[in-house]
Scaffold this motif. Structure first.
Motif, PDB file in Angstrom:
ATOM      1  N   ARG A   1     -19.802 -14.641   0.942  1.00  0.00           N
ATOM      2  CA  ARG A   1     -21.195 -14.894   1.321  1.00  0.00           C
ATOM      3  C   ARG A   1     -21.418 -14.432   2.753  1.00  0.00           C
ATOM      4  NH1 ARG A   1     -23.005 -20.912  -0.106  1.00  0.00           N
ATOM      5  NH2 ARG A   1     -24.951 -19.979   0.676  1.00  0.00           N
ATOM      6  N   PRO A   2     -22.613 -13.944   3.076  1.00  0.00           N
ATOM      7  CA  PRO A   2     -22.884 -13.457   4.437  1.00  0.00           C
ATOM      8  C   PRO A   2     -22.576 -14.512   5.491  1.00  0.00           C
ATOM      9  CG  PRO A   2     -24.683 -12.850   2.950  1.00  0.00           C
ATOM     10  CD  PRO A   2     -23.773 -13.776   2.177  1.00  0.00           C
ATOM     11  N   ARG A   3     -22.022 -14.050   6.600  1.00  0.00           N
ATOM     12  CA  ARG A   3     -21.700 -14.876   7.768  1.00  0.00           C
ATOM     13  C   ARG A   3     -20.641 -15.925   7.477  1.00  0.00           C
ATOM     14  NH1 ARG A   3     -27.090 -14.167   7.861  1.00  0.00           N
ATOM     15  NH2 ARG A   3     -27.555 -16.213   7.000  1.00  0.00           N
ATOM     16  N   THR A   4     -19.834 -15.720   6.431  1.00  0.00           N
ATOM     17  CA  THR A   4     -18.716 -16.630   6.185  1.00  0.00           C
ATOM     18  C   THR A   4     -17.644 -16.385   7.239  1.00  0.00           C
ATOM     19  OG1 THR A   4     -19.107 -16.653   3.815  1.00  0.00           O
ATOM     20  CG2 THR A   4     -16.917 -17.306   4.558  1.00  0.00           C
ATOM     21  N   PRO A   5     -17.223 -17.416   7.993  1.00  0.00           N
ATOM     22  CA  PRO A   5     -16.187 -17.202   9.016  1.00  0.00           C
ATOM     23  C   PRO A   5     -14.847 -16.894   8.354  1.00  0.00           C
ATOM     24  CG  PRO A   5     -16.668 -19.544   8.781  1.00  0.00           C
ATOM     25  CD  PRO A   5     -17.686 -18.811   7.954  1.00  0.00           C
ATOM     26  N   VAL A   6     -14.089 -16.003   8.987  1.00  0.00           N
ATOM     27  CA  VAL A   6     -12.765 -15.629   8.480  1.00  0.00           C
ATOM     28  C   VAL A   6     -11.720 -16.084   9.490  1.00  0.00           C
ATOM     29  CG1 VAL A   6     -11.261 -13.751   7.769  1.00  0.00           C
ATOM     30  CG2 VAL A   6     -13.715 -13.652   7.250  1.00  0.00           C
ATOM     31  N   ASP A   7     -10.827 -16.964   9.071  1.00  0.00           N
ATOM     32  CA  ASP A   7      -9.776 -17.473   9.943  1.00  0.00           C
ATOM     33  C   ASP A   7      -8.504 -16.683   9.665  1.00  0.00           C
ATOM     34  OD1 ASP A   7      -8.030 -18.846  11.485  1.00  0.00           O
ATOM     35  OD2 ASP A   7      -8.213 -20.770  10.444  1.00  0.00           O
ATOM     36  N   LEU A   8      -8.080 -15.890  10.630  1.00  0.00           N
ATOM     37  CA  LEU A   8      -6.898 -15.048  10.435  1.00  0.00           C
ATOM     38  C   LEU A   8      -5.616 -15.710  10.907  1.00  0.00           C
ATOM     39  CD1 LEU A   8      -8.354 -11.586  11.488  1.00  0.00           C
ATOM     40  CD2 LEU A   8      -7.978 -12.471   9.183  1.00  0.00           C
ATOM     41  N   GLY A   9      -5.643 -16.993  11.203  1.00  0.00           N
ATOM     42  CA  GLY A   9      -4.397 -17.675  11.544  1.00  0.00           C
ATOM     43  C   GLY A   9      -4.509 -18.482  12.810  1.00  0.00           C
TER      44      GLY A   9
ATOM     45  N   PHE B   1       0.831  -1.193   0.000  1.00  0.00           N
ATOM     46  CA  PHE B   1       0.000   0.000   0.000  1.00  0.00           C
ATOM     47  C   PHE B   1       0.873   1.253   0.000  1.00  0.00           C
ATOM     48  CE2 PHE B   1      -1.997  -3.493   2.229  1.00  0.00           C
ATOM     49  CZ  PHE B   1      -3.178  -3.652   1.511  1.00  0.00           C
ATOM     50  N   ALA B   2       0.413   2.278  -0.710  1.00  0.00           N
ATOM     51  CA  ALA B   2       1.141   3.543  -0.783  1.00  0.00           C
ATOM     52  C   ALA B   2       0.138   4.689  -0.781  1.00  0.00           C
ATOM     53  CB  ALA B   2       2.005   3.597  -2.039  1.00  0.00           C
ATOM     54  N   PRO B   3       0.282   5.637   0.127  1.00  0.00           N
ATOM     55  CA  PRO B   3      -0.658   6.770   0.187  1.00  0.00           C
ATOM     56  C   PRO B   3      -0.728   7.500  -1.157  1.00  0.00           C
ATOM     57  CG  PRO B   3       0.739   6.740   2.128  1.00  0.00           C
ATOM     58  CD  PRO B   3       1.299   5.712   1.184  1.00  0.00           C
ATOM     59  N   GLY B   4      -1.945   7.761  -1.591  1.00  0.00           N
ATOM     60  CA  GLY B   4      -2.135   8.476  -2.836  1.00  0.00           C
ATOM     61  C   GLY B   4      -2.123   7.604  -4.067  1.00  0.00           C
ATOM     62  N   VAL B   5      -1.941   6.299  -3.882  1.00  0.00           N
ATOM     63  CA  VAL B   5      -1.843   5.391  -5.026  1.00  0.00           C
ATOM     64  C   VAL B   5      -2.661   4.137  -4.748  1.00  0.00           C
ATOM     65  CG1 VAL B   5      -0.281   4.117  -6.535  1.00  0.00           C
ATOM     66  CG2 VAL B   5       0.506   6.206  -5.421  1.00  0.00           C
ATOM     67  N   GLY B   6      -3.479   3.724  -5.698  1.00  0.00           N
ATOM     68  CA  GLY B   6      -4.186   2.458  -5.567  1.00  0.00           C
ATOM     69  C   GLY B   6      -5.213   2.461  -4.450  1.00  0.00           C
ATOM     70  N   THR B   7      -5.591   1.259  -4.044  1.00  0.00           N
ATOM     71  CA  THR B   7      -6.614   1.069  -3.012  1.00  0.00           C
ATOM     72  C   THR B   7      -5.965   0.900  -1.653  1.00  0.00           C
ATOM     73  OG1 THR B   7      -8.009  -0.041  -4.650  1.00  0.00           O
ATOM     74  CG2 THR B   7      -8.578  -0.355  -2.341  1.00  0.00           C
ATOM     75  N   CYS B   8      -6.517   1.518  -0.626  1.00  0.00           N
ATOM     76  CA  CYS B   8      -5.956   1.363   0.716  1.00  0.00           C
ATOM     77  C   CYS B   8      -6.418   0.036   1.325  1.00  0.00           C
ATOM     78  CB  CYS B   8      -6.357   2.537   1.606  1.00  0.00           C
ATOM     79  SG  CYS B   8      -8.067   2.482   2.222  1.00  0.00           S
ATOM     80  N   TYR B   9      -5.790  -0.314   2.436  1.00  0.00           N
ATOM     81  CA  TYR B   9      -6.101  -1.598   3.068  1.00  0.00           C
ATOM     82  C   TYR B   9      -7.563  -1.706   3.472  1.00  0.00           C
ATOM     83  CZ  TYR B   9      -6.591  -5.188   6.602  1.00  0.00           C
ATOM     84  OH  TYR B   9      -7.041  -6.268   7.325  1.00  0.00           O
ATOM     85  N   GLU B  10      -8.131  -0.649   4.025  1.00  0.00           N
ATOM     86  CA  GLU B  10      -9.506  -0.733   4.512  1.00  0.00           C
ATOM     87  C   GLU B  10     -10.497  -0.914   3.368  1.00  0.00           C
ATOM     88  OE1 GLU B  10     -10.409   1.998   8.015  1.00  0.00           O
ATOM     89  OE2 GLU B  10      -8.377   2.629   7.462  1.00  0.00           O
ATOM     90  N   CYS B  11     -10.245  -0.269   2.236  1.00  0.00           N
ATOM     91  CA  CYS B  11     -11.119  -0.462   1.076  1.00  0.00           C
ATOM     92  C   CYS B  11     -10.955  -1.867   0.509  1.00  0.00           C
ATOM     93  CB  CYS B  11     -10.812   0.578  -0.001  1.00  0.00           C
ATOM     94  SG  CYS B  11     -11.462   2.226   0.380  1.00  0.00           S
ATOM     95  N   LEU B  12      -9.741  -2.353   0.493  1.00  0.00           N
ATOM     96  CA  LEU B  12      -9.494  -3.705   0.001  1.00  0.00           C
ATOM     97  C   LEU B  12     -10.177  -4.728   0.904  1.00  0.00           C
ATOM     98  CD1 LEU B  12      -7.760  -4.549  -2.466  1.00  0.00           C
ATOM     99  CD2 LEU B  12      -5.990  -5.231  -0.844  1.00  0.00           C
ATOM    100  N   SER B  13     -10.077  -4.521   2.204  1.00  0.00           N
ATOM    101  CA  SER B  13     -10.716  -5.416   3.160  1.00  0.00           C
ATOM    102  C   SER B  13     -12.239  -5.367   3.023  1.00  0.00           C
ATOM    103  CB  SER B  13     -10.298  -5.029   4.582  1.00  0.00           C
ATOM    104  OG  SER B  13     -10.928  -5.840   5.544  1.00  0.00           O
ATOM    105  N   ALA B  14     -12.792  -4.158   2.838  1.00  0.00           N
ATOM    106  CA  ALA B  14     -14.239  -4.021   2.662  1.00  0.00           C
ATOM    107  C   ALA B  14     -14.694  -4.695   1.371  1.00  0.00           C
ATOM    108  CB  ALA B  14     -14.618  -2.539   2.641  1.00  0.00           C
ATOM    109  N   GLY B  15     -13.876  -4.621   0.315  1.00  0.00           N
ATOM    110  CA  GLY B  15     -14.206  -5.281  -0.940  1.00  0.00           C
ATOM    111  C   GLY B  15     -14.260  -6.791  -0.793  1.00  0.00           C
ATOM    112  N   GLU B  16     -13.332  -7.341  -0.037  1.00  0.00           N
ATOM    113  CA  GLU B  16     -13.329  -8.786   0.204  1.00  0.00           C
ATOM    114  C   GLU B  16     -14.511  -9.205   1.064  1.00  0.00           C
ATOM    115  OE1 GLU B  16     -11.012 -11.765  -0.664  1.00  0.00           O
ATOM    116  OE2 GLU B  16     -11.620 -10.299  -2.161  1.00  0.00           O
ATOM    117  N   GLU B  17     -14.837  -8.376   2.044  1.00  0.00           N
ATOM    118  CA  GLU B  17     -15.975  -8.690   2.910  1.00  0.00           C
ATOM    119  C   GLU B  17     -17.265  -8.719   2.092  1.00  0.00           C
ATOM    120  OE1 GLU B  17     -18.082  -9.717   6.216  1.00  0.00           O
ATOM    121  OE2 GLU B  17     -15.896  -9.535   6.064  1.00  0.00           O
TER     122      GLU B  17
END
Length: 358
Positions: A281-289, A261-277
């Motif tokens: 499918r609704p209520r899909t569990p996310v395993d972060l490790g 990620f780079a400020p002023g370029v491309g998509t930020c992490y929060e937008c990328l995370s929101a896009g994946e969410e």
């Protein structure tokens, strides 16, 4: 011509330049043989003007020999063998980083003065490595080996015996020692030509992270606490406020990923995370490790983070900012490639431009 990009001429006159193995090859239609003659003359013994003159002698009908030579030089497949190494690098550094030089020269298609520009950017760069576990220890080692001029290592934990299956900077004698202290000592033995500092610190807020990265050129986020998502949100906002790029990576069992990620370029992490969410499918569990980790998954994770940071610092190779990519070690055909557009109302990346790195 750069040795890595030696040209080849096919029977129909088409010329292929650039190593196919690098994925940066180009083809030129050359029905009259003008380009092939120019390339053949680029053997390091002639100036561009002399090459154009010889090209005109060999092909009297060539309309503009000088233009052909200029375009080939500007392509990035050519280097000036007479260029002297920069005085900012000591003789031992030229030797130490000679393989770096060969790598950057091969993958960089921007015309340069002497080919050491990327290494000079690394020499003057300061990077914070936050988190010195499986990912962070490998990332810190790679950045030190590559010649990043100043590295600041941060971690709140002590070395434990269970860390030694994957965390490259520690040995059995380090068990019970602060990771930051052990990491700094080890990295100073890896590269004495750089400055390595560290501190035992736990990041508890976005403000803490903002204070930590003040004055640095990039952040390598390798910590997963307070939780993976929250600390990435903090990094997203702190780095945007500071105007610096960052890369964050990790592993979940055999799945290894890195985001850039780079400020002023491309998509930020929060937008990328929101896009994946939104994609799931609704209520899909996310395993972060979890606890499953081996040396290879940790090593790949850290190396991917370091590679991303090197690209963010030098622009060689140009990193795909605003993305998450990765591999699955138990499913070779499973390649991770995540990209989403910015949210229009995002205060960080509602409006984006093309990537503009050195």
């Amino acid at each position: 011509m750069k040795l890595e990009h030696r040209p080849h001429r096919y029977d129909d006159g088409t010329i292929r330049i650039g190593g196919e193995v690098y994925g940066i090859a180009a083809e030129i239609e050359d029905p009259y043989g003008w380009v092939w003659t120019a390339l053949s003359l680029m053997d390091g013994t002639r100036s561009p003007g002399q090459i154009a003159e010889r090209l005109s002698d060999a092909h009297p009908k060539v309309p503009d020999a000088a233009s052909i030579v200029e375009q080939l030089v500007a392509s990035g497949y050519v280097e000036d063998v007479a260029a002297m190494p920069p005085g900012e690098l000591e003789e031992r550094e030229l030797d130490r980083y000679s393989r770096n030089h060969a790598f950057f020269r091969a993958v960089d298609l921007a015309p340069r003065g002497h080919g050491w520009e990327a290494q000079l950017r690394l020499k003057t760069a300061r990077v914070v490595v936050l988190g010195l576990g499986g990912t962070g220890s490998h990332a810190a080692w790679a950045l030190a080996a590559a010649g990043v001029g100043a590295i600041h290592c941060v971690d709140p934990d002590l070395v434990e015996l269970s860390n030694l299956n994957r965390q490259i900077l520690y040995c059995e004698d380090d068990v019970g020692r602060p990771k930051a202290d052990a990491a700094v000592a080890r990295l100073r033995t890896v590269n004495s030509d750089i400055t390595v500092t560290g501190e035992r610190l736990r990041i508890s807020s976005r403000e803490d992270l903002g204070d930590l990265i003040t004055g640095c050129d990039a952040l390598a986020l390798c910590a997963d606490r307070p939780d993976g998502h929250r600390i990435r949100v903090w990094a997203n906002r702190a780095c945007a406020a500071a105007g610096i790029p960052w890369a964050g990576g990790g592993y979940n069992g055999p799945l290894v990923t890195v985001g850039m990620f780079a400020p002023g370029v491309g998509t930020c992490y929060e937008c990328l995370s929101a896009g994946e969410e939104a994609r799931r499918r609704p209520r899909t569990p996310v395993d972060l490790g979890g606890p499953g980790a081996i040396a290879t998954s940790a090593g790949l994770s850290g190396q991917l983070v370091a590679h991303a940071v090197l690209g963010l610092l030098t622009g060689v190779p140009l990193p795909p900012v605003g993305t998450i990519q990765g591999v699955n070690l138990v499913a070779p055909d499973h390649h991770v490639w995540v990209r989403h557009p910015p949210r229009p109302d995002c205060p960080i990346c509602g409006s984006r431009t093309e990537l503009d790195l050195p």
